[in-house]
Design a protein around this motif. Structure first.
Motif, PDB file in Angstrom:
ATOM      1  N   GLU A  25      53.948 -53.235  20.499  1.00  0.00           N
ATOM      2  CA  GLU A  25      53.352 -53.106  21.828  1.00  0.00           C
ATOM      3  C   GLU A  25      51.922 -52.597  21.732  1.00  0.00           C
ATOM      4  OE1 GLU A  25      53.933 -50.395  25.819  1.00  0.00           O
ATOM      5  OE2 GLU A  25      55.735 -51.113  24.788  1.00  0.00           O
ATOM      6  N   LEU A  26      51.009 -53.363  22.345  1.00  0.00           N
ATOM      7  CA  LEU A  26      49.596 -53.002  22.356  1.00  0.00           C
ATOM      8  C   LEU A  26      49.086 -52.987  23.789  1.00  0.00           C
ATOM      9  CD1 LEU A  26      48.385 -55.283  19.408  1.00  0.00           C
ATOM     10  CD2 LEU A  26      48.915 -52.835  19.300  1.00  0.00           C
ATOM     11  N   ASP A  27      47.861 -52.518  23.970  1.00  0.00           N
ATOM     12  CA  ASP A  27      47.263 -52.516  25.303  1.00  0.00           C
ATOM     13  C   ASP A  27      46.186 -53.589  25.443  1.00  0.00           C
ATOM     14  OD1 ASP A  27      45.178 -51.524  23.796  1.00  0.00           O
ATOM     15  OD2 ASP A  27      44.896 -49.706  24.998  1.00  0.00           O
ATOM     16  N   HIS A  28      46.170 -54.531  24.493  1.00  0.00           N
ATOM     17  CA  HIS A  28      45.180 -55.605  24.540  1.00  0.00           C
ATOM     18  C   HIS A  28      45.725 -56.810  23.777  1.00  0.00           C
ATOM     19  CE1 HIS A  28      44.496 -53.517  20.733  1.00  0.00           C
ATOM     20  NE2 HIS A  28      43.960 -54.640  20.271  1.00  0.00           N
ATOM     21  N   VAL A  29      45.103 -57.950  23.981  1.00  0.00           N
ATOM     22  CA  VAL A  29      45.532 -59.202  23.352  1.00  0.00           C
ATOM     23  C   VAL A  29      44.833 -59.369  22.012  1.00  0.00           C
ATOM     24  CG1 VAL A  29      45.627 -61.714  23.568  1.00  0.00           C
ATOM     25  CG2 VAL A  29      45.943 -60.274  25.597  1.00  0.00           C
ATOM     26  N   ILE A  30      45.606 -59.400  20.950  1.00  0.00           N
ATOM     27  CA  ILE A  30      45.061 -59.670  19.622  1.00  0.00           C
ATOM     28  C   ILE A  30      45.155 -61.174  19.345  1.00  0.00           C
ATOM     29  CG2 ILE A  30      45.607 -57.366  18.736  1.00  0.00           C
ATOM     30  CD1 ILE A  30      48.129 -58.559  17.449  1.00  0.00           C
ATOM     31  N   PRO A  31      44.438 -61.685  18.335  1.00  0.00           N
ATOM     32  CA  PRO A  31      44.471 -63.134  18.065  1.00  0.00           C
ATOM     33  C   PRO A  31      45.879 -63.682  17.879  1.00  0.00           C
ATOM     34  CG  PRO A  31      42.666 -62.121  16.859  1.00  0.00           C
ATOM     35  CD  PRO A  31      43.439 -60.993  17.483  1.00  0.00           C
ATOM     36  N   GLU A  32      46.759 -62.917  17.262  1.00  0.00           N
ATOM     37  CA  GLU A  32      48.125 -63.385  17.036  1.00  0.00           C
ATOM     38  C   GLU A  32      48.873 -63.567  18.364  1.00  0.00           C
ATOM     39  OE1 GLU A  32      46.532 -61.730  13.377  1.00  0.00           O
ATOM     40  OE2 GLU A  32      46.570 -61.004  15.441  1.00  0.00           O
ATOM     41  N   TYR A  33      48.644 -62.685  19.306  1.00  0.00           N
ATOM     42  CA  TYR A  33      49.258 -62.846  20.632  1.00  0.00           C
ATOM     43  C   TYR A  33      48.559 -63.934  21.439  1.00  0.00           C
ATOM     44  CZ  TYR A  33      52.165 -58.666  20.041  1.00  0.00           C
ATOM     45  OH  TYR A  33      53.116 -57.755  19.625  1.00  0.00           O
ATOM     46  N   ALA A  34      47.267 -64.068  21.245  1.00  0.00           N
ATOM     47  CA  ALA A  34      46.504 -65.114  21.933  1.00  0.00           C
ATOM     48  C   ALA A  34      47.042 -66.498  21.586  1.00  0.00           C
ATOM     49  CB  ALA A  34      45.024 -65.014  21.563  1.00  0.00           C
TER      50      ALA A  34
END
Length: 203
Positions: A25-34
């Motif tokens: 769980e993160l608070d921003h979109v990383i390339p892998e989630y993008a």
């Protein structure tokens, strides 16, 4: 019937989450989630309002939810049935939840955040398809983002063609409307006219 009424009871039953469940769980979109957002043609949008909860399907060409930056997503809204339940909710309560599905993948992506609706002409025009701009754009400020493991998709066999249901085995929209409208809407007429009507309002 045994009813669980406390977090302590729930944790005693299920235990605590493992490290992998927490660090994803993160608070921003990383390339892998993008990558999942850009590949997804379908999102379930959850909202809340004075009348209660709403979960609405959103679908378009893959990648229709735009990543403006690591903390901001933009989702076009196109022609529909004009109930606008989700949009009404967002105006009164900006909290939203999104569940991204990617056909063929067991992994789903979940995003929670806060949204507002804009009709900025340039922004709506940037989502134009077949000459038709978006009617509005929902701008989402990302609070949390994390992937959901494939258990639910695997158990449901969602993408297995052998498990797909024959649509003819289900009630048609016209048949449902004939019942719910107390026969003010004719099932046969509605179902016959729907494909052409849908084609005109697709975008």
């Amino acid at each position: 019937m045994a009813v669980i009424t406390s977090i302590e009871q729930l944790e005693a039953l299920y235990g605590l989450p493992g490290e992998a469940s927490l660090v994803k769980e993160l608070d921003h979109v990383i390339p892998e989630y993008a990558a999942f957002i850009e590949a997804s043609p379908f999102v379930a949008l959850a909202t809340s309002g004075p009348e209660g909860l709403d979960c609405s399907p959103r679908g378009d060409l893959a990648g229709f939810v735009r990543i403006f930056d690591a903390k901001t997503l933009m989702m076009p809204d196109r022609r529909g049935n004009n109930r606008a339940d989700s949009l009404k909710n967002i105006i009164r309560d900006p909290r939203v939840g999104l569940l991204f599905l990617v056909p063929g993948s067991g992994t789903t992506l979940r995003i929670n955040g806060r949204a507002h609706i804009t009709t900025d002409p340039e922004l709506c025009a940037s989502f134009t398809i077949d000459g038709k701009p978006a009617r509005s754009v929902t701008v989402i400020a990302v609070d949390t983002v994390y992937f959901q493991c494939a258990r639910a998709i695997v158990r449901s066999q969602l993408w297995d063609p052998a498990k797909h249901v024959d649509p003819k085995s289900l009630p048609t929209p016209g048949q449902i409307l004939e019942i719910t409208s107390r026969k003010n809407i004719d099932a046969e007429t509605y179902d016959r006219e729907w494909p052409e009507r849908a084609k005109k309002t697709m975008w």
